[in-house]
Design an enzyme around this catalytic site. Sequence first.
Site, PDB file in Angstrom:
ATOM      1  N   CYS A 191       3.041  21.468   7.409  1.00 32.11           N
ATOM      2  CA  CYS A 191       1.978  22.348   8.132  1.00 32.11           C
ATOM      3  C   CYS A 191       0.900  22.838   7.317  1.00 32.11           C
ATOM      4  O   CYS A 191      -0.332  22.826   7.893  1.00 32.11           O
ATOM      5  CB  CYS A 191       2.702  23.597   8.431  1.00 32.11           C
ATOM      6  SG  CYS A 191       3.368  24.542   6.934  1.00 32.11           S
ATOM      7  N   HIS A 241       6.969  31.109  12.411  1.00 31.92           N
ATOM      8  CA  HIS A 241       5.493  30.296  12.479  1.00 31.92           C
ATOM      9  C   HIS A 241       5.337  29.510  13.840  1.00 31.92           C
ATOM     10  O   HIS A 241       5.181  28.553  13.808  1.00 31.92           O
ATOM     11  CB  HIS A 241       5.018  29.563  11.402  1.00 31.92           C
ATOM     12  CG  HIS A 241       3.717  29.379  11.008  1.00 31.92           C
ATOM     13  ND1 HIS A 241       2.754  29.915  11.991  1.00 31.92           N
ATOM     14  CD2 HIS A 241       2.755  28.760  10.229  1.00 31.92           C
ATOM     15  CE1 HIS A 241       1.393  29.539  11.705  1.00 31.92           C
ATOM     16  NE2 HIS A 241       1.705  28.756  10.478  1.00 31.92           N
ATOM     17  N   ARG A 296      -4.035  21.852  15.959  1.00 33.43           N
ATOM     18  CA  ARG A 296      -3.862  23.218  16.016  1.00 33.43           C
ATOM     19  C   ARG A 296      -5.068  23.908  16.942  1.00 33.43           C
ATOM     20  O   ARG A 296      -4.686  24.910  17.834  1.00 33.43           O
ATOM     21  CB  ARG A 296      -4.166  24.052  14.452  1.00 33.43           C
ATOM     22  CG  ARG A 296      -2.872  23.698  13.574  1.00 33.43           C
ATOM     23  CD  ARG A 296      -1.609  24.083  13.879  1.00 33.43           C
ATOM     24  NE  ARG A 296      -1.713  25.785  14.116  1.00 33.43           N
ATOM     25  CZ  ARG A 296      -1.790  26.620  12.754  1.00 33.43           C
ATOM     26  NH1 ARG A 296      -1.498  26.244  11.771  1.00 33.43           N
ATOM     27  NH2 ARG A 296      -1.816  27.954  13.068  1.00 33.43           N
ATOM     28  N   GLN A 352       2.489  27.131  14.832  1.00 34.23           N
ATOM     29  CA  GLN A 352       2.267  25.983  14.119  1.00 34.23           C
ATOM     30  C   GLN A 352       3.313  25.200  14.728  1.00 34.23           C
ATOM     31  O   GLN A 352       3.104  23.796  15.033  1.00 34.23           O
ATOM     32  CB  GLN A 352       2.880  26.354  12.807  1.00 34.23           C
ATOM     33  CG  GLN A 352       3.241  25.167  12.009  1.00 34.23           C
ATOM     34  CD  GLN A 352       1.752  24.578  11.396  1.00 34.23           C
ATOM     35  OE1 GLN A 352       0.831  25.369  10.815  1.00 34.23           O
ATOM     36  NE2 GLN A 352       1.423  23.104  11.655  1.00 34.23           N
ATOM     37  N   ARG A 363      -1.176  38.015  11.593  1.00 33.74           N
ATOM     38  CA  ARG A 363      -0.375  37.297  10.534  1.00 33.74           C
ATOM     39  C   ARG A 363       0.203  38.461   9.735  1.00 33.74           C
ATOM     40  O   ARG A 363      -0.712  39.182   9.343  1.00 33.74           O
ATOM     41  CB  ARG A 363      -1.335  36.281  10.081  1.00 33.74           C
ATOM     42  CG  ARG A 363      -0.752  35.819   8.579  1.00 33.74           C
ATOM     43  CD  ARG A 363      -1.298  34.398   8.200  1.00 33.74           C
ATOM     44  NE  ARG A 363      -1.070  33.350   8.629  1.00 33.74           N
ATOM     45  CZ  ARG A 363      -1.190  32.000   8.246  1.00 33.74           C
ATOM     46  NH1 ARG A 363      -1.712  31.994   7.307  1.00 33.74           N
ATOM     47  NH2 ARG A 363      -0.953  31.229   8.905  1.00 33.74           N
ATOM     48  N   ASP A 385       7.543  21.733   3.990  1.00 26.58           N
ATOM     49  CA  ASP A 385       6.680  22.644   3.718  1.00 26.58           C
ATOM     50  C   ASP A 385       6.969  23.245   2.327  1.00 26.58           C
ATOM     51  O   ASP A 385       7.831  22.861   1.379  1.00 26.58           O
ATOM     52  CB  ASP A 385       7.042  23.834   4.792  1.00 26.58           C
ATOM     53  CG  ASP A 385       6.032  25.006   4.686  1.00 26.58           C
ATOM     54  OD1 ASP A 385       4.809  24.800   4.226  1.00 26.58           O
ATOM     55  OD2 ASP A 385       6.361  26.270   5.278  1.00 26.58           O
TER      56      ASP A 385
END
Length: 303
Positions: free
Chosen positions: A260, A130, A288, A133, A103, A220
């Site tokens: 998310c 992402h 996830r 995700q 990340r 988001d």
Amino acid sequence: MKRDFLKIKDLTEEEIYKIFDLTKYFKNLRKYKKITEHLKNFTFGLLFSKPSTRTRISFEIAIYELGGHSLYLPSETTQISRGESIKDTAKVISRYLDGIIIRTYSQEELEEFAKYADIPVINALTDLYHPVQILCDLFTIYEKKGSLENLKITYIGDGNNVCNSLIEGCDLLQIEIRISCPSEYMPDEKVLKNIKNKNLLKISENPEDFVEDADIIYTDTWVSMGDEKERERRLKVFQKYQINNKLLKKAKKDFLFMHCLPAHRGEEVTDEIIDGPNSIVFDQAENRLHCQKALLVFLFQNS
Ligand code: CP
Ligand code: NVA
């Protein structure tokens, strides 16, 4: 050859459906509290330069439940923070680890890391993308709706990393995607330019344009990690993009609300929506774990 996952389009449509089948398998298996041996004797690093709740925890648990071992590596505790090059770091960690989950800020740096690493690299979020995700979210939609055909997905808010990956995921799976963003916070230009199914992508600055017939309404944060300096300005520009009962008054009865997470309640979404009957944000977060297990097993079986 090693398989990296740096962006959604590193997978094919067929591979995504294979991962969905594996996700269902792992989701069911977890009911029996079974630890498998899919990643036995494999060690993964999680090299993170930004905070994380879901991604870190779900990957660590996924690796553990697949019989592997993980090391959390905040980048500020490594020599990267003192200037060691990406190339040297990638070469060194390839001698120790079997895979690395990163990340960071720059997609280019992630790609450079992947170029010099001999082990699979997974993008756990950059400023541009992402992809894990969105892979997991597409599974959640598939699970809830039974199919990804004839759906309309609407994204309202910041044209950020999540939005860019959502656009690419929808393009890959031929799903209709409509984006409402303020003109100065549109999705990445290159992402838009490279879309194959241009007829399935619509863009507007008006947040009301794509509400009425949407099967999925996704938003988001307005202030992504790294955007904090612009916070005040962004809060003003995005105000009319807030997902609330008023904006959604013409939405279908059975639309699904997705985010998310982390959510900034009272900013991009109100409590009435995120806690309301159409919200699937916690199922989304749970998936996830199951879907990343499937991704790991898929990448390592094909590396
Ligand atoms: N959605 C997501 O990636 O959450 P975290 O930042 O908590 O990992
Ligand atoms: N767009 C957000 C996603 C967080 C999971 C960010 O980059 O901060």
